[in-house]
Scaffold this motif. Structure first.
Motif, PDB file in Angstrom:
ATOM      1  N   SER A 341      -5.457  11.397   3.812  1.00 47.19           N
ATOM      2  CA  SER A 341      -4.091  10.911   3.579  1.00 47.19           C
ATOM      3  C   SER A 341      -3.631  10.040   4.748  1.00 47.19           C
ATOM      4  N   THR A 344      -5.127   6.615   4.087  1.00 46.96           N
ATOM      5  CA  THR A 344      -4.454   5.876   3.010  1.00 46.96           C
ATOM      6  C   THR A 344      -3.135   5.283   3.499  1.00 46.96           C
ATOM      7  N   SER A 348      -2.097   1.200   3.646  1.00 45.16           N
ATOM      8  CA  SER A 348      -0.878   0.609   3.077  1.00 45.16           C
ATOM      9  C   SER A 348      -0.056  -0.066   4.159  1.00 45.16           C
ATOM     10  N   GLN A 373       1.789  -0.560  -4.094  1.00 43.51           N
ATOM     11  CA  GLN A 373       1.052   0.462  -3.343  1.00 43.51           C
ATOM     12  C   GLN A 373       1.057   1.796  -4.082  1.00 43.51           C
ATOM     13  N   THR A 376      -1.568   1.692  -6.622  1.00 41.53           N
ATOM     14  CA  THR A 376      -2.885   1.794  -5.984  1.00 41.53           C
ATOM     15  C   THR A 376      -3.200   3.224  -5.580  1.00 41.53           C
ATOM     16  N   THR A 377      -2.232   3.885  -4.916  1.00 40.03           N
ATOM     17  CA  THR A 377      -2.528   5.229  -4.414  1.00 40.03           C
ATOM     18  C   THR A 377      -2.603   6.258  -5.533  1.00 40.03           C
ATOM     19  N   GLY A 381      -5.627   8.498  -5.232  1.00 41.97           N
ATOM     20  CA  GLY A 381      -5.302   9.922  -5.177  1.00 41.97           C
ATOM     21  C   GLY A 381      -5.987  10.699  -6.292  1.00 41.97           C
ATOM     22  N   ILE A 413      -1.900  12.017  -0.594  1.00 45.13           N
ATOM     23  CA  ILE A 413      -2.301  10.602  -0.594  1.00 45.13           C
ATOM     24  C   ILE A 413      -1.151   9.739  -1.094  1.00 45.13           C
ATOM     25  N   ASN A 414      -0.466  10.185  -2.132  1.00 52.00           N
ATOM     26  CA  ASN A 414       0.624   9.378  -2.683  1.00 52.00           C
ATOM     27  C   ASN A 414       1.819   9.298  -1.736  1.00 52.00           C
ATOM     28  N   SER A 416       1.613   9.559   1.491  1.00 51.95           N
ATOM     29  CA  SER A 416       1.164   8.703   2.593  1.00 51.95           C
ATOM     30  C   SER A 416       1.295   7.236   2.246  1.00 51.95           C
ATOM     31  N   GLY A 417       0.874   6.874   1.038  1.00 55.47           N
ATOM     32  CA  GLY A 417       0.941   5.475   0.625  1.00 55.47           C
ATOM     33  C   GLY A 417       2.377   4.980   0.644  1.00 55.47           C
TER      34      GLY A 417
ATOM     35  N   ALA B 296      -7.491  -0.648  -5.514  1.00 56.83           N
ATOM     36  CA  ALA B 296      -7.981   0.733  -5.460  1.00 56.83           C
ATOM     37  C   ALA B 296      -9.509   0.750  -5.481  1.00 56.83           C
TER      38      ALA B 296
END
Lengths: 465, 465
Positions: A341, A344, A348, A373, A376-377, A381, A413-414, A416-417, B296
């Protein structure tokens, strides 16, 4: 352009530049160590100032000082400009005043200002006193601008003509300037009040009749900047318009100086070094400093700040010690979740920092990069959550354990993004350097978040683990 | 330089360039949405090609296509070169063949090669078929070179004279070329066999009498590169010698083409983006790609590789589960030790990667950066070890615990610094990109090392914890 090359110019052989390879470097070190002036001068006369500077940068400070002492003034001033900062800092206070004055005198105002700005207050005042009034007032003006702005990188030497002048007059002006200055690419057209109204690329002077008026041949859609514009923005203007020089004017449009592309090449390199340094938690100065103690002192504030943020992760873990001691395998998955995380978030953040620098990301449309972003995450994720979830389930032999690990990975992860995208934009809005938020602090912060999420979910579902 | 500005040139007012700000952008988006050709053309005619490209980059692909359709050929070819890759990929296959041929025809060979290289094989062959024989053979030659080498960024358009020619003849050659080409900075002096023997900066032509021979005024110590030299090395040559154009020759010294500084500005930007992307575990393409799915997919291989390396840290922890369950507080210090040692390794690696790129670090003297980094990390390790040791001792109320934490921190920081310094140099020696080793893999590897050291020392001293 000068006559100094004439004596060899009758051969059709191109003069071979000597390449500074390891073998030559070894020879030079040996010669320097034995202080063989004659041998050394013999080698130096076939080298350009940048090559000599390159060699000196690889020598110890005292050895470099010895080499510098052997150079003629015209070569020495070119060498001085290309020296590493650490060597320059060693040399400058040790140069006799007359020699330094001679070297500075041969430089364009922007380079002279860089050198004088690096001197002690006393030494600077003495050198300025030896210069003629116009030159010293130029340098004093340049020293007032912030180093990293258009004003800080511009030079005062400009060729100017009036719109009513002829091509012939412009050629005469170029001839006069060319004696002392090599990089004249444009002639600036100014009114009697000094207002910039056009430019004439030097090659245009070859295309038109001598009696043609400048106003008939000048380009009147001139791109210019004011002295306060940040040097990174100036570099983006050079990149966008593919130009090799750019005039600097005050807000009223009065011509103040010009920036040439060779300085922009240095700016791009500098900004690159600065960005990379920030991302790893250090300072751009590190690359110039030689002493390990100085480097350690530059890095320590960053490292210790990171350490204290990470203590937050330690505190979180200690609050969940009961969960951990019941399911010790959770500890094995902590570094995975926090590393992924953190990474990631850093990805971003780096994209947004770059976008802010180039103008691709626009604060007025902050939701655009955020949405991109997040999309993407979500994919990254889901992929990572699935992989680590399956590994967790297999390892523990318990599907719930896999679900806890996988879900935590997906959520952190999400987050963090999202945080990685938002913080550089918030920093910029608040007036901080966004690059500061795409470094170790970012990663450390994500460690705290990732571990909190992971251990919270595990504690919630502890009865099935 | 062209006559197109003459009609407005009789005023002393400088023509104001329109700045593309948020307000203008909003207006343009509205106009584009309602497809008001007339209003849009009115705005576009006051904008430069780079500004139009900048606007199009901020629109959706279909909207940009509509704007592009309204542009005249001379503007459109400049716009095409500045477009983002994603927009260009959308546009190129949709352009009618005649229009594309017209646009490419107006470009210098290096730009034409970039566009034709981005076409499908069929489309490229058709366009090459419409070009005149000399131009198409130029483009075909350029397409054979690797994109990121001197050959890949050079242009074939060079102004050449013979050493026995006069200044007058050289001026005639510049006049002829200036019709189609704006960036002529140097004239290259070649023998009958095409061997490069000197250069004449264009401003020199203004300084000498028309009947002066070129060999008397040319610079004969010419810096040049062969086409296989990497573009980053080419950029370093521009930076070192402060030049604005550089000739490319084959190994025998025959002139092949020239590189201009505007392309170097792009190279520096590109290398910057690539370095930053590598450091966060992604690909330089990310900044050009718009679709989150594509981004991604670019990032996933890096993220998953990092994940599997971190699994190693998980395995290490699981082997020490007995130690951990006896002293659960150890878990709180794991993230601190791994983050700080990972960060130190990254700092050292980034410095060495940069040094290798600029030539400051020299593989033949590999021990120099190693010794310097070891000295640096000894200081940082001592400082961090002391701080975290005191915190650990206080937190656990046990001096031995503090000693275990502090010693582990000290050792793992030093190992990280050593590994971070050595791996980029080893990668380079083995022919890999050293930047690959200054990213998430480096950090993940240091996690494994840091945690192993910490838990090993803790296990050794478990009876006093």
């Amino acid at each position: 352009m000068t006559d100094s090359t004439d004596h060899r110019a009758f051969s059709d052989e191109r003069r071979e530049l000597i390449e500074v390879d390891d073998e030559l470097m070894k020879d030079i070190e040996e010669i320097v160590r034995t202080r063989s002036d004659f041998l050394l001068l013999n080698i130096l006369q076939d080298l350009t100032p940048p090559d000599i500077a390159h060699i000196m940068n690889r020598l110890e400070a005292e050895e470099a000082e010895y080499v510098f002492g052997l150079l003629k003034a015209d070569v020495a001033s070119g060498v001085l400009l290309e020296l590493d900062e650490s060597h320059r800092e060693h040399l400058l206070p040790r140069l006799p005043q007359e020699k330094l004055a001679e070297l500075v005198d041969a430089m364009d105002s922007d380079d002279a200002a860089d050198i004088i700005g690096a001197l002690s207050r006393d030494q600077a005042a003495r050198i300025l006193g030896t210069m003629d009034v116009e030159d010293s007032s130029h340098v004093e003006e340049l020293l007032r601008y912030d180093e990293s702005t258009a004003g800080g990188i511009m030079a005062k030497e400009v060729a100017t003509v009036h719109p009513d002048d002829t091509v012939k007059k412009a050629i005469r002006i170029v001839r006069r300037m060319a004696k002392d200055h090599k990089n004249i690419y444009n002639i600036y057209v100014t009114t009697d009040d000094g207002l910039l109204v056009g430019t004439v690329p030097i090659q245009s002077l070859l295309l038109y009749a001598p009696n043609k008026r400048i106003r008939k041949i000048m380009k009147d859609d001139v791109v210019s900047v004011t002295p306060d514009v940040d040097q990174e923005e100036v570099a983006q203007i050079f990149k966008k318009y593919d130009i090799i020089s750019l005039p600097v004017t005050d807000t009223a449009g009065k011509l103040l100086g010009r920036i040439t592309v060779d300085d922009i090449v240095d700016v791009l390199e500098e900004e690159h070094v600065e960005d990379v340094a920030r991302m790893v938690g250090s300072d751009a100065d590190e690359i110039e400093r030689r002493s390990p103690t100085q480097v350690a002192l530059l890095r320590l504030p960053w490292v210790l700040t990171t350490l204290f943020i990470e203590l937050g992760a330690g505190l979180v873990i200690s609050r969940f010690d009961e969960t951990l001691s019941r399911v010790i395998l959770l500890a094995s998955f902590m570094p995975i979740i926090s590393a992924i995380s953190g990474n990631t978030g850093l990805q971003s953040a780096a994209i947004v920092v770059r976008g802010l620098a180039t103008g691709h990301v626009d604060l007025a449309r902050w939701w655009k990069p955020v949405i991109r972003q997040v999309q993407t995450t979500l994919i990254i994720g889901a992929a990572c959550g699935l992989v680590i979830g399956l590994i967790g389930a297999y390892w523990d032999g318990n599907a719930v354990f896999g679900a806890v690990v996988g879900t935590s990975m997906f959520i952190s992860i999400n987050i963090s993004g999202l945080v990685g995208t938002a913080t550089p934009m918030i920093s910029k809005r608040l007036g901080f350097d966004p690059a500061l938020t795409a470094g170790p602090f970012e990663t450390a912060f994500q460690d705290v978040v990732g571990i909190s999420i992971f251990l919270s979910i595990a504690t919630l579902l502890i009865q099935w683990l």
